[in-house]
Scaffold this motif. Structure first.
Motif, mmCIF file in Angstrom:
data_model
loop_
_atom_site.group_PDB
_atom_site.id
_atom_site.type_symbol
_atom_site.label_atom_id
_atom_site.label_comp_id
_atom_site.label_asym_id
_atom_site.label_seq_id
_atom_site.Cartn_x
_atom_site.Cartn_y
_atom_site.Cartn_z
ATOM 1 N N THR A 40 0.830 -1.204 0.000
ATOM 2 C CA THR A 40 0.000 0.000 0.000
ATOM 3 C C THR A 40 0.865 1.254 0.000
ATOM 4 O OG1 THR A 40 -1.735 -1.173 1.207
ATOM 5 C CG2 THR A 40 -1.851 1.234 1.208
ATOM 6 N N TRP A 44 0.643 4.051 -2.702
ATOM 7 C CA TRP A 44 0.290 5.396 -2.211
ATOM 8 C C TRP A 44 1.273 6.426 -2.754
ATOM 9 C CZ3 TRP A 44 -3.886 7.464 -0.541
ATOM 10 C CH2 TRP A 44 -3.882 8.622 0.247
ATOM 11 N N GLY A 49 1.245 10.381 -2.655
ATOM 12 C CA GLY A 49 1.271 10.492 -1.207
ATOM 13 C C GLY A 49 2.615 10.142 -0.618
ATOM 14 N N GLU A 53 2.392 8.064 5.714
ATOM 15 C CA GLU A 53 0.975 8.270 6.006
ATOM 16 C C GLU A 53 0.218 6.954 6.079
ATOM 17 O OE1 GLU A 53 1.046 12.550 3.627
ATOM 18 O OE2 GLU A 53 0.376 10.700 2.656
ATOM 19 N N VAL A 54 0.677 5.968 5.313
ATOM 20 C CA VAL A 54 0.027 4.656 5.333
ATOM 21 C C VAL A 54 0.137 4.029 6.715
ATOM 22 C CG1 VAL A 54 0.149 2.304 4.418
ATOM 23 C CG2 VAL A 54 0.354 4.262 2.870
ATOM 24 N N ILE A 57 -2.184 5.675 9.189
ATOM 25 C CA ILE A 57 -3.569 5.231 9.024
ATOM 26 C C ILE A 57 -3.731 3.798 9.534
ATOM 27 C CG2 ILE A 57 -5.381 4.777 7.323
ATOM 28 C CD1 ILE A 57 -4.066 7.013 5.621
ATOM 29 N N ALA A 112 -9.778 3.187 9.318
ATOM 30 C CA ALA A 112 -9.044 3.833 8.230
ATOM 31 C C ALA A 112 -9.590 5.224 7.942
ATOM 32 C CB ALA A 112 -9.111 2.963 6.974
ATOM 33 N N CYS A 116 -7.482 8.551 7.977
ATOM 34 C CA CYS A 116 -7.398 9.418 6.799
ATOM 35 C C CYS A 116 -7.774 10.854 7.140
ATOM 36 C CB CYS A 116 -8.307 8.885 5.688
ATOM 37 S SG CYS A 116 -7.700 7.401 4.861
ATOM 38 N N PHE A 126 -7.109 6.295 -0.549
ATOM 39 C CA PHE A 126 -6.412 5.332 0.300
ATOM 40 C C PHE A 126 -6.997 3.928 0.123
ATOM 41 C CE2 PHE A 126 -6.017 2.905 4.246
ATOM 42 C CZ PHE A 126 -4.640 2.902 4.395
ATOM 43 N N LEU A 130 -5.028 0.552 -1.080
ATOM 44 C CA LEU A 130 -4.984 -0.594 -0.165
ATOM 45 C C LEU A 130 -5.480 -1.894 -0.776
ATOM 46 C CD1 LEU A 130 -4.831 -1.842 2.763
ATOM 47 C CD2 LEU A 130 -7.157 -0.961 3.094
ATOM 48 N N VAL A 273 -4.102 13.199 -3.596
ATOM 49 C CA VAL A 273 -4.642 12.407 -2.485
ATOM 50 C C VAL A 273 -4.911 13.279 -1.267
ATOM 51 C CG1 VAL A 273 -3.438 10.343 -3.276
ATOM 52 C CG2 VAL A 273 -2.332 11.837 -1.597
#
Length: 342
Positions: A40, A44, A49, A53-54, A57, A112, A116, A126, A130, A273
């Motif tokens: 992911t 992302w 992105g 950040e993944v 989240i 999630a 986010c 996102f 994913l 994003v």
């Protein structure tokens, strides 16, 4: 019919490091989560992105997903916990196996969404990033069912039938030595194939606004529908069909409608994003130029140089002298004579 081959089940699913049990089911879940987070993050970044950040989240999504998965399992298979001879406290023994994917996805989506919003990014973008990783995580997680010798299908004489221990066969009501459909393997292979298809379609058509995720739901439920019809483990039934069969049909059709509706509304990929326009602009500024951008910049510079050379003022000596005839063409013609070729 002669059995040509079979798939053996692992003899153990739990190992002990002193007083601490190491469970294959837990390892399968954890490995799946880490792989999904890694993939992911890569997807992302492709969408503009930041991979960090993944993980921010995931801090919200993973706990919510585990709780949701356990709740759905307990609700859909209550006899082992609240039926005759059941133990309600075992409803909390998540390490013994039992996570329902529907609850995991539903409550995980809530986590999630919270993550986010806190990160200031698009929830739909996102979810699209994913989706393939989620399928691969589910595939890896099915290995835990293999180690636990659980959730297999009905008896079969196919050469890839699954062997189980004598106690497991007797508890399922079958003679020792019976082979069963390896539904864990069917779902593992289906999920991997669906993940590959999602990645291809996403790159080919640049899907966005949640369409990759809705397509994930459509593909997963299509596979889960026929796999669920093979399983013989205890489950709640409605009108003669297992609860998960009805869930697959309803959720799958709903996801298909959502995929089509979003597409009609313009389902191309998001420009950014990020929800904050200034942050989106900053992300676009920081993005590295690709080869096409570099060629465009070089071409623009060449055109600019050419215009500069053309507009420069020549020296007086380099200007050719203009004759009187050229200055006044009428002087070379008779009075009243018109020019030709006008």
């Amino acid at each position: 019919m002669t059995i040509l081959a079979s798939i053996p089940s692992p003899s153990e699913g739990v190992w002990h490091l002193g007083p601490f049990p190491l469970r294959a089911y837990a390892f399968a879940i954890l490995i799946g989560i880490f792989f999904a987070a890694w993939l992911t993050g890569k997807r992302w970044e492709e969408r503009g992105g930041n991979a960090d950040e993944v993980y921010e989240i995931a801090y919200w999504a993973v706990p919510f997903g585990i709780v949701g998965g356990r709740l759905y399992h307990v609700i859909s298979s209550p006899d082992a916990y609240f039926g005759a001879g059941g133990d309600p406290l075992k409803a909390f023994a998540i390490w013994e196996g039992g996570l329902g994917i529907w609850g995991a996805v539903a409550l995980g989506a809530v986590g999630a969404y919270i993550g986010c919003r806190r990160a200031g990014v698009s929830f739909g973008a996102f979810a699209d990033a994913l989706a393939p990783g989620l399928l691969i995580a589910q595939a890896i997680g099915r290995l835990g069912n293999w180690f636990n010798q659980e959730l297999f299908g009905r008896a079969t004489t196919l050469p890839w039938g699954l062997e189980v221990s004598p106690d497991v066969a007797r508890n399922a009501g079958y003679p020792v030595g019976t082979l069963f459909h390896p539904t864990f393997l069917y779902e593992l292979l289906w999920n991997l194939a669906a993940a590959g298809l999602l990645i291809y379609l996403d790159r080919r058509f640049r899907l966005g606004h949640g369409r990759v995720f809705w397509l994930y739901v459509v593909l997963y439920t299509a596979g889960r529908l026929w796999i669920e019809l093979l399983r013989i483990d205890a489950a709640e039934t409605i009108l003669g069909l297992r609860l998960n069969v009805w869930t697959s049909i309803i959720v799958g059709l709903g996801a298909l409608v959502a995929f089509i509706v979003v597409g009609h509304r313009g389902g191309g990929r998001e420009e950014s994003v990020y929800l904050d326009p200034s942050r989106a602009a900053q992300a676009g500024t920081d993005a590295p130029a690709d080869a096409g951008d570099e060629l465009a910049v070089a071409s623009s510079e060449r055109v600019s140089d050419s215009e500069t050379d053309t507009d420069s003022t020549p020296d007086a000596e380099s200007v050719p002298e203009i004759s009187d005839a050229a200055r006044n063409p009428r002087s070379t013609r008779g009075e009243g004579q018109e020019p030709h070729g006008v």
